[in-house]
Design a protein around this motif. Structure first.
Motif, short mmCIF file in Angstrom:
data_model
loop_
_atom_site.label_atom_id
_atom_site.label_comp_id
_atom_site.label_asym_id
_atom_site.label_seq_id
_atom_site.Cartn_x
_atom_site.Cartn_y
_atom_site.Cartn_z
N SER A 83 24.87 16.28 59.71
CA SER A 83 23.64 17.05 59.80
C SER A 83 22.47 16.25 60.34
CB SER A 83 23.33 17.69 58.44
OG SER A 83 22.75 16.81 57.53
N VAL A 84 21.39 16.17 59.61
CA VAL A 84 20.15 15.60 60.16
C VAL A 84 20.24 14.12 60.47
CG1 VAL A 84 18.63 17.35 59.17
CG2 VAL A 84 19.19 15.31 57.83
N THR A 85 21.28 13.44 59.96
CA THR A 85 21.42 12.02 60.31
C THR A 85 22.44 11.78 61.41
OG1 THR A 85 22.81 11.82 58.34
CG2 THR A 85 20.55 11.03 58.15
N ARG A 86 22.92 12.87 62.01
CA ARG A 86 23.81 12.67 63.17
C ARG A 86 23.07 12.05 64.34
NH1 ARG A 86 25.44 11.33 66.98
NH2 ARG A 86 27.13 11.99 68.35
N PRO A 87 21.89 12.56 64.75
CA PRO A 87 21.17 11.93 65.86
C PRO A 87 20.69 10.52 65.47
CG PRO A 87 20.41 14.18 65.50
CD PRO A 87 21.24 13.81 64.31
N ALA A 88 20.67 9.65 66.45
CA ALA A 88 20.16 8.30 66.23
C ALA A 88 18.68 8.35 65.90
CB ALA A 88 20.40 7.45 67.49
N GLY A 89 18.22 7.44 65.07
CA GLY A 89 16.79 7.36 64.78
C GLY A 89 16.38 8.10 63.51
N PHE A 90 17.34 8.53 62.70
CA PHE A 90 17.00 9.24 61.47
C PHE A 90 17.76 8.68 60.27
CE2 PHE A 90 15.95 12.16 64.82
CZ PHE A 90 14.71 12.64 64.42
N THR A 91 17.06 8.62 59.16
CA THR A 91 17.70 8.34 57.87
C THR A 91 17.34 9.47 56.92
OG1 THR A 91 15.81 7.06 57.11
CG2 THR A 91 17.61 5.82 58.16
N ALA A 92 18.14 9.62 55.87
CA ALA A 92 17.86 10.69 54.92
C ALA A 92 18.43 10.32 53.56
CB ALA A 92 18.45 12.02 55.40
N SER A 93 17.97 11.08 52.55
CA SER A 93 18.47 10.87 51.19
C SER A 93 18.28 12.14 50.37
CB SER A 93 17.71 9.72 50.50
OG SER A 93 16.34 10.07 50.34
N ARG B 242 21.70 6.06 56.88
CA ARG B 242 22.14 6.72 58.11
C ARG B 242 23.19 7.78 57.82
NH1 ARG B 242 21.08 8.45 62.14
NH2 ARG B 242 22.80 7.81 63.49
N ASP B 243 23.73 7.82 56.62
CA ASP B 243 24.66 8.90 56.30
C ASP B 243 24.15 9.73 55.10
OD1 ASP B 243 25.07 7.08 54.33
OD2 ASP B 243 27.18 6.69 54.80
N GLY B 244 22.82 9.81 54.97
CA GLY B 244 22.22 10.54 53.86
C GLY B 244 22.02 12.03 54.11
N GLY B 245 22.39 12.50 55.31
CA GLY B 245 22.17 13.92 55.65
C GLY B 245 22.77 14.89 54.63
N PRO B 246 24.05 14.72 54.30
CA PRO B 246 24.65 15.66 53.35
C PRO B 246 23.95 15.69 52.00
CG PRO B 246 26.36 14.53 54.58
CD PRO B 246 25.06 13.88 54.95
N ASP B 247 23.51 14.56 51.48
CA ASP B 247 22.78 14.57 50.20
C ASP B 247 21.45 15.33 50.33
OD1 ASP B 247 24.68 13.22 48.81
OD2 ASP B 247 23.55 11.32 48.64
N ALA B 248 20.77 15.13 51.45
CA ALA B 248 19.51 15.84 51.67
C ALA B 248 19.77 17.34 51.73
CB ALA B 248 18.85 15.35 52.97
N ALA B 249 20.84 17.73 52.45
CA ALA B 249 21.17 19.16 52.59
C ALA B 249 21.49 19.77 51.24
CB ALA B 249 22.34 19.34 53.56
N ALA B 250 22.11 18.99 50.35
CA ALA B 250 22.44 19.49 49.01
C ALA B 250 21.18 19.60 48.14
CB ALA B 250 23.46 18.58 48.34
N ALA B 251 20.25 18.67 48.32
CA ALA B 251 19.07 18.63 47.45
C ALA B 251 18.11 19.78 47.68
CB ALA B 251 18.34 17.29 47.64
#
Lengths: 386, 386
Positions: A2-12, A136-145
């Protein structure tokens, strides 16, 4: 991712204690650059939540470095205390990331009227945790939150052969009639695009995707769709190609929202064709999508086309009601305003349902995505706050 | 005795076989004079049933001698065959009563799309029975014969000390959002009034009564409210007094319709006060009445006032969303756009529910009558046609 697939993004995504279930409820998405272009669209409801009021100001300069999102409370109609909570949240994120609070978008979702001291404390106490959990692989956690009554996270990605990608996450479930939905969407890209281009692309995409979901006719106070560009691919995407990819991704997320709408058992596409204008097609599709009688009939697998005609007759779109054809899942049950093929031929048992309305008044078309009206919808929405 | 309370009227209700249950389904109301003044208002839905198309012509000269009404089929979207059925029905009544077909109003209610040869035969075969059953105490049978999913007949009477009276019958249940409602209403009076006076009085009364019911947001194709005056009292009623009595009677019938709306467990009065205009008050009340989320919450006895504010924020009425007060059953749960008294104080267990919305923008007011969204509503409307 998800949102951390593109380069330049981190998530949690972390547990702040806003949800009584103890599930993930606070998300952070950070654009690490090199650029921080952004665009956003918000609910057109005049009753806007505090985070929307804040974020409308943040987006003005087209620069966003981080988006913090919570479920478990909408922080809407919570007065100046609520607005101060939003502001303090942005400040806390800014301090931890060493950026400006005016580059921090805030999104909230949950029960309207929730935004007291307990709510504020829960968020502010857990901002540091969201920052330390960034990855860099925090997208799924963000999507769940960001989920409320969603049964699963909604994510989508698109990749261009030109070297850039788009990632998105969304939550929906109820109060889902975006004009621009309780929909929160964050979309990221590593394409190298300026804010004006992002804004044009986002408005073009949302107009024909999220804006055409009308699950339950109720427009939220908190809807926000934001698009962030890091430029980290180093590729200045072609605007037309980018807009097409973005539109396809938004449609993907829209259909995921529809498929997980509260209590729904049918995903209904109301396809209006041969309208005098696209606006007419949207007006007719939306009127039909808001007929509780039709939606209850679809739940009962009853091809009650009369309820389609009764609904469209309430609009001022250009058409002659006695010339209209209506097909349900491929069976033309009404031709020129009269019964035609037998309703007994219509199979409404599949979840996917198509209602095709031919207005015979022009060459324009639009499709509205809606859901049926079910016992589960009533149950879920009669028990939500308690 | 409803429509046969005023002097100068006879009525009947018979079994024509239109209802599979074998219940009364064909009604006739006859004005025996001496005068045959009449007025009528019809659905504002552009998708109008054949009986509405016919009756709109009949009412033009302000003279109506008889009204024939059937349940068990709406005769809507049944094409020219359906219109011919309506015409033939009026002719049959006219022949039996030795009057002109152009003085016979026709009303139908039931499933849209129903109006085939079997339907036509059932009505035409039983017109003679309705005529032979006419009597001065036939009002209750007529009121029963027009029921669809109504659980009981709706009737009302008013008497003036001046010597005239008004009687009314109504059916409603679903597709109940008159702009003008699947509502059929026949009101009779023995006052000696001309058609123009009746028309003014009827429009004045329906505007603030039937037009302010919005049970399920679905406007019918067959709604008809007609007012017949026989003049048999010999008293030329004072127009103001008559209009007041008529309005009170229409409000009585409206509340009976609301109380028997399909599946409803709460009768909700949405009282909008201090609006900039009456139109604004109606727009706000109607928007709130159409929030499925709010209606499901009320079903669940949940005072979810955020859903009230989310709904009114979708309108363009004059108000500041952050200044609004909302009270539910007397408890001000929201004051100036913020939580105020505790929602725990609100008792939503009574069927009668009041939502008071203070817009603080003027001196106008309006009340919209609606219902909650329940499991029974979904059940009834998912199984109606089958």
């Amino acid at each position: 991712m998800s949102v951390t697939r593109p380069a330049g993004f981190t998530a949690s995504g972390v547990v702040a204690g806003l949800k009584s279930t103890g599930a993930l409820d606070l998300a952070l998405v950070v654009n690490t650059g090199p650029r921080t272009s952004a665009a956003a669209v918000f609910t057109s409801n005049r009753a806007k939540a505090n985070p929307v009021l804040w974020s409308e100001q943040v987006i003005r300069d087209g620069a966003v470095s981080a988006v913090i999102l919570n479920s478990g409370g909408a922080n809407c109609f919570t007065g100046s205390f609520g607005f101060q909570t939003t502001h303090a949240t942005a400040e806390a994120v800014a301090a931890a990331l060493e950026i400006s609070a005016s580059d921090v978008l805030v999104c909230s979702t949950g029960l309207i009227g929730t935004g007291d001291q307990t709510f504020r404390d829960a968020i502010l106490d857990h901002v540091p945790a969201t920052v330390s959990a960034l990855s860099r692989d925090g997208g799924p956690d963000a999507a769940a939150a960001i989920m409320t009554t969603d049964t699963h996270p909604k994510q989508a990605v698109a990749e261009s052969p030109a070297g850039w990608s788009i990632g998105g996450m969304a939550k929906g479930a109820g109060m889902l009639a975006p004009g621009l939905a309780t929909m929160l969407v964050v979309i990221t890209t590593d394409a190298d695009l300026d804010p004006a281009t992002l804004d044009r692309a986002l408005r073009s995409a949302t107009r024909v995707t999220f804006d055409r979901i009308d699950s339950d006719g109720c427009m939220s106070t908190n809807d926000t769709v934001t698009l962030l560009a890091s430029g980290a691919s180093g590729v200045a995407a072609d605007e037309t190609e980018f807009t097409e990819a973005l539109t396809a991704l938004c449609l993907d997320l829209s259909r995921q929202l529809q498929a997980d709408a509260e209590g729904a058992s049918h995903d209904i596409a109301i396809e209006v064709v041969n309208a005098a204008s696209e606006d007419d097609a949207v007006v007719v599709g939306r009127a039909v999508s808001r007929s509780n009688l039709l939606k209850a009939a679809i739940f009962g697998n009853d091809p009650n086309w009369g309820r389609v005609l009764a609904a469209l007759g309430t609009t001022d779109a250009v058409f002659d009601p006695y010339e209209i054809d209506v097909s349900m899942n491929g069976v033309m049950v009404c031709r020129r305003g009269e019964p035609f093929e037998s309703r007994d031929l219509v199979d409404l048992t599949p979840r996917a349902t198509t209602i095709l309305i031919d207005l015979k008044s022009g060459a324009s078309a639009a499709t509205i995505l809606t859901n049926d009206l079910t016992h589960d919808y009533v149950h879920e929405n009669s028990a939500y706050a308690s």
